[in-house]
Enzyme design. Structure first.
Site, mmCIF file in Angstrom:
data_model
loop_
_atom_site.group_PDB
_atom_site.id
_atom_site.type_symbol
_atom_site.label_atom_id
_atom_site.label_comp_id
_atom_site.label_asym_id
_atom_site.label_seq_id
_atom_site.Cartn_x
_atom_site.Cartn_y
_atom_site.Cartn_z
ATOM 1 N N HIS A 77 0.844 -1.219 0.092
ATOM 2 C CA HIS A 77 0.053 0.105 -0.059
ATOM 3 C C HIS A 77 0.827 1.388 0.184
ATOM 4 O O HIS A 77 0.569 2.180 -0.683
ATOM 5 C CB HIS A 77 -0.863 -0.110 1.329
ATOM 6 C CG HIS A 77 -1.712 1.004 1.485
ATOM 7 N ND1 HIS A 77 -3.082 1.108 1.380
ATOM 8 C CD2 HIS A 77 -1.494 2.425 1.819
ATOM 9 C CE1 HIS A 77 -3.605 2.265 1.657
ATOM 10 N NE2 HIS A 77 -2.818 3.085 2.098
ATOM 11 N N GLU A 78 1.890 1.297 0.874
ATOM 12 C CA GLU A 78 2.832 2.571 0.973
ATOM 13 C C GLU A 78 3.614 2.714 -0.092
ATOM 14 O O GLU A 78 3.843 3.612 -0.781
ATOM 15 C CB GLU A 78 3.622 2.406 2.279
ATOM 16 C CG GLU A 78 2.705 2.619 3.548
ATOM 17 C CD GLU A 78 1.876 3.593 3.760
ATOM 18 O OE1 GLU A 78 2.362 4.784 3.128
ATOM 19 O OE2 GLU A 78 0.762 3.399 4.279
ATOM 20 N N HIS A 81 1.803 4.159 -2.780
ATOM 21 C CA HIS A 81 1.629 5.861 -2.663
ATOM 22 C C HIS A 81 2.985 6.392 -3.199
ATOM 23 O O HIS A 81 3.157 7.418 -3.822
ATOM 24 C CB HIS A 81 1.701 6.135 -1.099
ATOM 25 C CG HIS A 81 0.291 6.009 -0.514
ATOM 26 N ND1 HIS A 81 -0.921 6.403 -1.425
ATOM 27 C CD2 HIS A 81 -0.476 5.562 0.509
ATOM 28 C CE1 HIS A 81 -1.890 5.827 -0.693
ATOM 29 N NE2 HIS A 81 -1.572 5.210 0.440
#
Length: 382
Positions: A77-78, A81
């Site tokens: 997820h990070e 980003h």
């Protein structure tokens, strides 16, 4: 005795650097070990229900695998980003895996609502894609086996991370999307942040209420552990939302800052005049502040009002103005055309060696700024 030079402490999250991605370090915080241990113990009953044939040690290992999958989901997820932010021109400073899952730190903010929304939404969408892949794999392998159980856990973990982060309230990614939508509609980024921050506060209260009321509605009392972790997560969400609101208000104050709001109008006088002459010129100009000019025209000092007040009235026409002046270091000037962040940056730079600085517009002295006045205008503490 030889002393090795000390390595400067790295700014940001403290922990072990376990790799690099998108030009930034990947940090594993020591707090993650606490989270991993607690979550492993919490997952053990679930593993026993799904795979009762496993032994004691194997049960704990599978539970730990579930936890690692959960945090790996957060890490993916990070990463999403970070890579999208980098493609949009932002500096990625670090990826951190912490007690609360993880975060990505940037060296600035997205320039447009579209970029901000894209950077935010790509994280949950990545988890959603991984959840779908894991679920399809579950359907393709024999049911009831250990591989099936692990893949099922991966689908659930990624699905949870995706859905939870899409809730429209800061500090969650859904809050960033809401912020971008309000920003795009109103043209005011701070308003978008404030709206999304209040959304985050509603989410925090709603989450705690849902966790506590659900067992009560079914006739059960929530246990102490449930109350504890619900309060902890609720406090985390509330704190993140509150910080976002405060930050938006501070940014709004910063953007609206002008030299007129913080400068004190002043008149410039040559070094050789008397205090009485300097005061006469100030009265004629309609100002209270007096700046002393060196022969080359450089602001070299300012009259200290408290010191000037101690000079008897009969002596003022003969007292040299420099006798009641505070020297200004070379370079203690600020451009009167500046405003917002540029003004604060300039004042901060000069403020490292002088608390006061002359305001210069088109080469002419027009006022004096004290660093404390800028701090007060921003509503911040020194």
């Amino acid at each position: 005795m030889n002393v090795a030079p000390r390595t400067p402490r790295r700014e940001g999250t403290q922990g072990w650097v376990i790799g690099r991605a998108a030009g930034a370090p990947v940090i594993l915080s020591p707090s993650w070990l606490v989270a991993a241990a607690v979550l492993t113990l919490l997952f053990v009953p679930t593993v026993r229900n799904l795979a009762p044939w496993l032994g004691g040690v194997a049960t704990y290992l599978v539970a730990l695998t579930f936890v690692v999958l959960l945090f790996f989901s957060v890490f993916l997820h990070e990463l999403a980003h970070g890579f999208v932010a980098r493609s949009r021109g932002l500096e990625v400073r670090e990826f951190a895996i912490t007690l609360w899952g993880g975060h990505t730190a940037f060296g600035g903010a997205a320039a447009t609502p579209g970029s901000s929304a894209l950077i935010a939404v790509v994280g949950p969408l990545t988890n959603l894609a991984v959840a779908v892949v894991c679920w399809l794999a579950v359907l393709a392998v024999p049911a009831g086996g250990l591989v099936s159980i692990v893949l099922y856990a991966g689908a659930i973990a990624n699905g949870f991370v995706a859905v939870f982060n899409l809730i429209p309230g800061l500090p969650l990614d859904g809050g960033r999307v809401l912020e971008a939508a309000v920003w795009r509609t109103s043209g005011d980024r701070a308003r978008g942040t404030i709206v999304a921050g209040w959304g985050g506060r509603v989410v925090a209260i709603g989450f705690v209420a849902w966790v506590l009321l659900r067992p009560l509605l079914s006739g059960r009392q929530p246990d102490l552990f449930t109350v504890g972790w619900a309060a902890l997560i609720g406090a985390f969400l509330w704190s993140g939302a509150t910080q976002a609101i405060r930050g938006a208000r501070a940014q709004r104050a910063l953007d609206g800052l002008t030299i007129a709001a913080v400068a004190r109008p002043a008149v410039g006088v040559p070094y050789g005049v008397t205090l009485g002459e300097a005061e006469s010129r100030a009265v004629a100009a309609g100002v209270d502040q007096v700046l002393l000019l060196a022969p080359d025209g450089r602001p070299a000092g300012y009259v200290d009002g408290a010191a000037a007040a101690t000079v008897p009235t009969p002596a003022r026409p003969s007292t040299p103005v420099q006798a009641v002046a505070v020297p200004l270091p070379v370079g203690a000037v600020v451009d009167g055309a500046l405003g917002g962040a540029a003004l604060v940056e300039a004042v901060g730079r000069v403020g490292r060696f002088s608390e006061a600085m002359a305001v210069v517009v088109d080469g002419r002295v027009s006022g004096i700024v004290f660093a404390r006045d800028v701090v007060a205008a921003l509503g911040a503490r020194p």
